[in-house]
Each structure stands twice: as structure tokens, then as C-alpha cells.
Design a protein around this motif. Structure first.
Motif, PDB file in Angstrom:
ATOM      1  N   GLU A   1       0.823  -1.208   0.000  1.00  0.00           N
ATOM      2  CA  GLU A   1       0.000   0.000   0.000  1.00  0.00           C
ATOM      3  C   GLU A   1       0.858   1.259   0.000  1.00  0.00           C
ATOM      4  O   GLU A   1       0.374   2.338  -0.353  1.00  0.00           O
ATOM      5  N   ASP A   2       2.123   1.132   0.394  1.00  0.00           N
ATOM      6  CA  ASP A   2       2.965   2.309   0.582  1.00  0.00           C
ATOM      7  C   ASP A   2       4.045   2.504  -0.471  1.00  0.00           C
ATOM      8  O   ASP A   2       4.542   3.617  -0.654  1.00  0.00           O
TER       9      ASP A   2
ATOM     10  N   LYS B   1      -1.828  10.765  -4.664  1.00  0.00           N
ATOM     11  CA  LYS B   1      -3.167  10.378  -5.096  1.00  0.00           C
ATOM     12  C   LYS B   1      -3.357   8.887  -4.835  1.00  0.00           C
ATOM     13  O   LYS B   1      -2.472   8.079  -5.093  1.00  0.00           O
ATOM     14  N   SER B   2      -4.510   8.519  -4.298  1.00  0.00           N
ATOM     15  CA  SER B   2      -4.780   7.133  -3.950  1.00  0.00           C
ATOM     16  C   SER B   2      -4.636   6.204  -5.154  1.00  0.00           C
ATOM     17  O   SER B   2      -5.043   6.546  -6.270  1.00  0.00           O
ATOM     18  N   MET B   3      -4.030   5.024  -4.935  1.00  0.00           N
ATOM     19  CA  MET B   3      -3.831   4.052  -6.008  1.00  0.00           C
ATOM     20  C   MET B   3      -4.101   2.652  -5.475  1.00  0.00           C
ATOM     21  O   MET B   3      -3.698   2.316  -4.363  1.00  0.00           O
TER      22      MET B   3
ATOM     23  N   MET C   1      -0.449  -0.555  -8.163  1.00  0.00           N
ATOM     24  CA  MET C   1       0.885  -0.460  -7.570  1.00  0.00           C
ATOM     25  C   MET C   1       1.746  -1.631  -8.034  1.00  0.00           C
ATOM     26  O   MET C   1       2.938  -1.472  -8.347  1.00  0.00           O
ATOM     27  N   GLU C   2       1.161  -2.824  -8.093  1.00  0.00           N
ATOM     28  CA  GLU C   2       1.884  -4.006  -8.581  1.00  0.00           C
ATOM     29  C   GLU C   2       2.306  -3.813 -10.038  1.00  0.00           C
ATOM     30  O   GLU C   2       3.409  -4.201 -10.439  1.00  0.00           O
ATOM     31  N   LEU C   3       1.432  -3.221 -10.838  1.00  0.00           N
ATOM     32  CA  LEU C   3       1.767  -2.947 -12.236  1.00  0.00           C
ATOM     33  C   LEU C   3       2.911  -1.945 -12.334  1.00  0.00           C
ATOM     34  O   LEU C   3       3.802  -2.081 -13.181  1.00  0.00           O
ATOM     35  N   GLN C   4       2.901  -0.943 -11.467  1.00  0.00           N
ATOM     36  CA  GLN C   4       4.004   0.015 -11.431  1.00  0.00           C
ATOM     37  C   GLN C   4       5.322  -0.688 -11.104  1.00  0.00           C
ATOM     38  O   GLN C   4       6.379  -0.353 -11.643  1.00  0.00           O
ATOM     39  N   GLY C   5       5.265  -1.676 -10.200  1.00  0.00           N
ATOM     40  CA  GLY C   5       6.458  -2.446  -9.887  1.00  0.00           C
ATOM     41  C   GLY C   5       6.960  -3.209 -11.094  1.00  0.00           C
ATOM     42  O   GLY C   5       8.176  -3.317 -11.324  1.00  0.00           O
ATOM     43  N   ALA C   6       6.027  -3.751 -11.901  1.00  0.00           N
ATOM     44  CA  ALA C   6       6.417  -4.469 -13.114  1.00  0.00           C
ATOM     45  C   ALA C   6       7.054  -3.529 -14.131  1.00  0.00           C
ATOM     46  O   ALA C   6       8.004  -3.909 -14.835  1.00  0.00           O
TER      47      ALA C   6
ATOM     48  N   VAL D   1      -6.246   4.180 -20.269  1.00  0.00           N
ATOM     49  CA  VAL D   1      -4.929   4.778 -20.498  1.00  0.00           C
ATOM     50  C   VAL D   1      -3.880   4.335 -19.479  1.00  0.00           C
ATOM     51  O   VAL D   1      -2.783   3.909 -19.849  1.00  0.00           O
ATOM     52  N   PHE D   2      -4.201   4.418 -18.188  1.00  0.00           N
ATOM     53  CA  PHE D   2      -3.196   4.121 -17.161  1.00  0.00           C
ATOM     54  C   PHE D   2      -2.646   2.714 -17.322  1.00  0.00           C
ATOM     55  O   PHE D   2      -1.430   2.511 -17.409  1.00  0.00           O
ATOM     56  N   VAL D   3      -3.532   1.724 -17.360  1.00  0.00           N
ATOM     57  CA  VAL D   3      -3.098   0.332 -17.470  1.00  0.00           C
ATOM     58  C   VAL D   3      -2.544   0.047 -18.865  1.00  0.00           C
ATOM     59  O   VAL D   3      -1.486  -0.568 -19.013  1.00  0.00           O
ATOM     60  N   GLY D   4      -3.250   0.493 -19.896  1.00  0.00           N
ATOM     61  CA  GLY D   4      -2.845   0.196 -21.268  1.00  0.00           C
ATOM     62  C   GLY D   4      -1.453   0.676 -21.609  1.00  0.00           C
ATOM     63  O   GLY D   4      -0.648  -0.053 -22.222  1.00  0.00           O
TER      64      GLY D   4
END
Length: 206
Positions: free
Chosen positions: A110-111, A142-144, A149-154, A195-198
Motif C-alpha cells: 500500500e505504501d 493520489k490514492s492508487m 501499484m503491482e503494475l508500477q512495480g512491473a 490509459v493508465f493500465v494500457g
């Protein structure tokens, strides 16, 4: 000798990270930021320490008190716990040998989200692996959601692989995540998503 500000112990051929020097009691926002910014860690070997420090700093930014005002007691306790982790002496092998595979792990909470690369090679006693580099990012203000967050890690892992290839040439990679949602996104057509995920799925696939 030293390389990139990291001590190179030639007798053992290891890279040594010296304990972080705390020059103040980190009782104000200015002092804590100065201490955190003073940690030189180009390869991310101290990512657990710096990531926690960034998370604390984010809490400080969320408060409206001044740069030189005393930090609230609850956050000060977190800082004391953080300082207690800065006295460790860390050592890592400098030589990786002939790399067979580079394994890049990514994860999120979460962090924050992070990625770490380990190089696998054949040692005299069998297969060995060595940490190569690591990176982390704290959550945006901004809340995510956790899946995002896992996708951002990828994405961080994919960028790390690109960086390593630029330095070492093309390598064989294996990527690891425990997020079924992220895997589902990556295995699908990026055009299916908003957009964000794609955009992030396309970056990873490319």
C-alpha cells in the motif's frame, strides 16, 4: 579503493557499504531531509533503508508544520527506528562471473513498490546468485489500488532490464511477480485497457 562512492575491499573483492553517518538528531523536517539526501546509493543496495526514509518523508510533507518545527512524537518514533537501521555494515561480491540468467523480482504494498535484480551464474560450488541492483518508489499522493501499484512495480522491473542491457549487452531475463492481476494484464492486448493500465502494459510488452 572506492568505486562510485562505495568501498572496494580488494582482499575479498567485495563492495562494502559503510554505515550512514547521522550528523543531527533528525528532529526537524529540514534535518531529516538532509540526512536522507546524504545517502549515496547508486545501485540501490540500501533500498530497504532509503525506501522507508522516503515513506517517512512523505508523511512529513503531508503535515503543514514548518521546516524547522519539531517533528510530532509519533513520526519521531518512526525516525528513531529508521536511524537504528543505519548502522549496518553491508558487503556484496563485486564479481558476478559469467551470467546465465538475470532474475528480476517486483512487488508492491500500500505504501511503495520496488524491483530487484539478481544475477545467476555458476560458481565453484554450484549455482550462485548475486544482487545486482534495486530500485523503489513510494506511492503517489493520489490514492492508487494495490493492483496498479503491482503494475508500477512491473514497469520498474522492465525499465531495470533495459538499463542493465544498455550496460552489459543483451542478457537472458526472468521476471517474477506474485500479482495474478498484473500477469493477466501483461498477457493481454494493451489496447483493451484504459490509459493508465494500457500504456504501462504496452511499455512492459515492448
Amino acid at each position: 579503493s572506492s568505486i562510485l562512492g562505495i568501498e572496494w575491499e580488494t582482499t575479498t573483492d567485495t563492495l562494502a557499504l559503510k554505515p550512514v553517518v547521522i550528523k543531527n538528531d533528525c528532529s526537524t523536517k529540514r534535518q531529516f531531509l538532509a540526512t536522507l539526501a546524504g545517502i549515496y546509493d547508486p545501485l540501490g543496495f540500501q533500498t530497504p533503508l532509503t525506501c522507508k526514509g522516503k515513506m517517512i518523508m512523505q508523511k512529513l510533507w503531508a503535515n503543514t508544520f514548518g521546516w524547522d518545527s519539531k517533528i510530532p512524537d509519533d513520526i519521531q518514533q518512526e525516525i528513531k527506528g529508521w536511524i537504528s537501521c543505519t548502522s549496518q555494515n553491508l558487503r556484496f561480491p563485486r564479481h558476478w562471473g559469467k551470467l546465465n540468467t538475470i532474475n528480476i523480482f517486483c512487488d508492491a504494498s500500500e505504501d511503495a513498490f520496488a524491483a530487484v535484480a539478481y544475477g545467476a551464474s555458476d560458481g565453484s560450488m554450484g549455482p550462485v546468485s548475486h544482487i545486482m541492483m534495486a530500485k523503489s518508489r513510494v506511492k503517489p499522493l493520489k490514492s492508487m489500488t494495490i493492483p496498479r501499484m503491482e503494475l508500477q512495480g512491473a514497469v520498474l522491473a522492465a525499465n531495470m532490464a533495459e538499463f542493465i542491457s544498455q550496460q552489459l549487452g543483451q542478457q537472458k531475463y526472468k521476471f517474477w511477480t506474485d500479482s495474478a492481476v498484473t500477469l493477466g494484464w501483461i498477457k493481454s492486448e494493451s489496447s483493451k485497457y484504459k490509459v493508465f493500465v494500457g500504456n504501462r502494459v504496452k511499455l512492459i510488452q515492448d
